[in-house]
Enzyme design. Structure first.
Site, PDB file in Angstrom:
ATOM      1  N   GLN A  98      -6.857   6.541  -6.521  1.00  0.00           N
ATOM      2  CA  GLN A  98      -5.735   6.713  -5.603  1.00  0.00           C
ATOM      3  C   GLN A  98      -4.498   7.112  -6.402  1.00  0.00           C
ATOM      4  O   GLN A  98      -4.054   6.373  -7.296  1.00  0.00           O
ATOM      5  CB  GLN A  98      -5.427   5.442  -4.820  1.00  0.00           C
ATOM      6  CG  GLN A  98      -4.402   5.720  -3.720  1.00  0.00           C
ATOM      7  CD  GLN A  98      -3.822   4.475  -3.098  1.00  0.00           C
ATOM      8  OE1 GLN A  98      -3.146   3.702  -3.776  1.00  0.00           O
ATOM      9  NE2 GLN A  98      -4.070   4.274  -1.818  1.00  0.00           N
ATOM     10  N   TYR A 179       5.714   4.299  -0.115  1.00  0.00           N
ATOM     11  CA  TYR A 179       5.848   5.029  -1.368  1.00  0.00           C
ATOM     12  C   TYR A 179       6.300   6.469  -1.093  1.00  0.00           C
ATOM     13  O   TYR A 179       6.644   6.813   0.033  1.00  0.00           O
ATOM     14  CB  TYR A 179       4.559   4.931  -2.167  1.00  0.00           C
ATOM     15  CG  TYR A 179       4.240   3.479  -2.494  1.00  0.00           C
ATOM     16  CD1 TYR A 179       5.154   2.694  -3.194  1.00  0.00           C
ATOM     17  CD2 TYR A 179       3.076   2.879  -2.050  1.00  0.00           C
ATOM     18  CE1 TYR A 179       4.903   1.352  -3.459  1.00  0.00           C
ATOM     19  CE2 TYR A 179       2.812   1.536  -2.318  1.00  0.00           C
ATOM     20  CZ  TYR A 179       3.740   0.783  -3.016  1.00  0.00           C
ATOM     21  OH  TYR A 179       3.498  -0.545  -3.277  1.00  0.00           O
ATOM     22  N   ARG A 226      -4.267   8.724   2.576  1.00  0.00           N
ATOM     23  CA  ARG A 226      -4.043   7.443   3.245  1.00  0.00           C
ATOM     24  C   ARG A 226      -2.699   7.430   3.964  1.00  0.00           C
ATOM     25  O   ARG A 226      -1.691   7.889   3.421  1.00  0.00           O
ATOM     26  CB  ARG A 226      -4.078   6.290   2.244  1.00  0.00           C
ATOM     27  CG  ARG A 226      -4.201   4.918   2.926  1.00  0.00           C
ATOM     28  CD  ARG A 226      -4.190   3.784   1.934  1.00  0.00           C
ATOM     29  NE  ARG A 226      -4.804   2.586   2.522  1.00  0.00           N
ATOM     30  CZ  ARG A 226      -4.564   1.344   2.116  1.00  0.00           C
ATOM     31  NH1 ARG A 226      -3.747   1.114   1.115  1.00  0.00           N
ATOM     32  NH2 ARG A 226      -5.168   0.332   2.682  1.00  0.00           N
TER      33      ARG A 226
END
Length: 358
Positions: A98, A179, A226
């Protein structure tokens, strides 16, 4: 719950089951962002997952947001990850890295030059960084210029190439949990007036550009994305969630990605809208109601039967139960995760959870 154990094709991947290990920050890397042999043991223990998605890995020094997290931007980091991917593959597992740029969740403490973190707008998160010396307030970040955006997009692509060089089967782009990509998506953290801010079609632009660049670099069928609709982690606010995420899914759809990974926040109706806009494989971290935390196997089986997901991701269940498929088949019992050992430390709460029958 036999649905959980059916094989699945996602992109070029042939997954042995539909149980995905969700990404979880564990903060056990060396100071230079290198994973260790203990990390290899941790992931290899969990290789019975259909797919392992690693903890967030920073694509650059400026992408780091926490101490002791790993990177994929130096030769030494790439070499260290090869030990992990090799160990997982030896056990027959599939593993994605990721890629996580934390944006404004960064701090000058983490950077050699002591500079500011970057973000879509100069708006502080309101959160703090843990350090051994104490908690530090996140500063107001520096607003990214168009040149900064171009640079960061290239850093994502470079990190993806490094992931393949390190032996990973693919990468997941972290567009969730407050993020950098999520900061561009959310109007509470993105007040830009250029092509990357304002209406939804502009705020999804950065996410789509990163996904396209990474797909061009390593093949779109080795790339996942995601998202976490309505998630307020790290100071995020969204005024138009219902419009934003179906538009994001539709914007990603032409790219041919391996999957999208939706972290539900208690809103199954939103998951259905994303599913309708997304033509490919959907991995769901299932939280169908606000009370359904942490996720449980039956939530995943229900989601597969309902048709809102093709595979289901669990976090704490995998953290505490390296033999999770065996435990689901046996109807439990399940080890309880120890929050005191989630971040940092040694093997305790990392590689020492007992197997069924031990």
């Amino acid at each position: 719950m036999e649905e959980l154990f059916e094989p699945l094709t996602a992109g070029k991947l042939e997954l042995r089951n539909r149980l995905v290990m969700a990404p979880m920050t564990r903060s056990r890397a060396a100071d230079a962002g290198q994973v260790t042999g203990l990390t290899a043991e941790y992931y290899a223990q969990r290789a019975a997952a259909g797919l392992i998605i690693t903890e967030g890995v920073q694509p650059s020094e400026r992408g780091q947001g926490y101490i002791w997290t790993p990177g994929l931007h130096s030769d030494d980091q790439v070499a260290a990850w090869r030990r992990v991917t090799g160990a997982v593959h030896d056990e027959g597992g599939v593993i994605f890295a990721q890629i996580m740029h934390t944006g404004r969740i960064g701090h000058p403490y983490l950077y050699a030059d002591g500079g500011l973190p970057v973000a879509p707008s100069a708006i502080a998160s309101g959160e703090r960084l843990f350090t051994p010396e104490g908690m530090l307030e996140h500063p107001v970040p520096r607003e990214m210029t168009p040149e900064d955006i171009e640079t960061v997009v290239a850093e994502f692509a470079d990190a993806a190439r490094n992931a393949i060089a390190a032996g990973f089967d693919g990468v997941e782009l972290h567009g969730a949990n407050g993020y950098l990509i999520h900061q561009f998506l959310a109007d509470g953290s993105n007040t830009r007036t250029d092509a990357y801010g304002g209406p939804v079609r502009n705020r999804i632009r950065f996410a789509v550009e990163v996904a396209r660049a990474v797909g061009d670099a390593i093949g779109a069928d080795r790339v996942g994305f995601r998202m976490s609709p309505g998630n307020t982690l790290n100071g995020i606010t969204e005024s138009d969630t219902a419009e934003l995420y179906p538009a994001l899914a539709a914007g990603l759809a032409p790219l041919g990605l391996a999957y999208v990974h939706v972290m539900e926040t208690g809103d199954r109706a939103m998951t259905r809208r994303i599913r309708a806009a997304w033509p490919g494989t959907l991995i769901l971290n299932p939280h169908p109601t606000p009370e359904s935390f942490p996720a449980r196997p039956e939530y995943g089986a229900d989601a597969l039967r309902e048709g809102v997901a093709d595979a289901v991701a669990f976090a704490q269940l995998w953290l505490a139960n390296p033999d999770l498929p065996d435990r689901i088949k046996a109807g439990g019992p399940y080890n309880e995760a120890d929050p005191a050992t989630f971040y940092g430390g040694d093997h305790r709460g990392y590689t020492d959870y007992p197997l069924l029958g031990e």
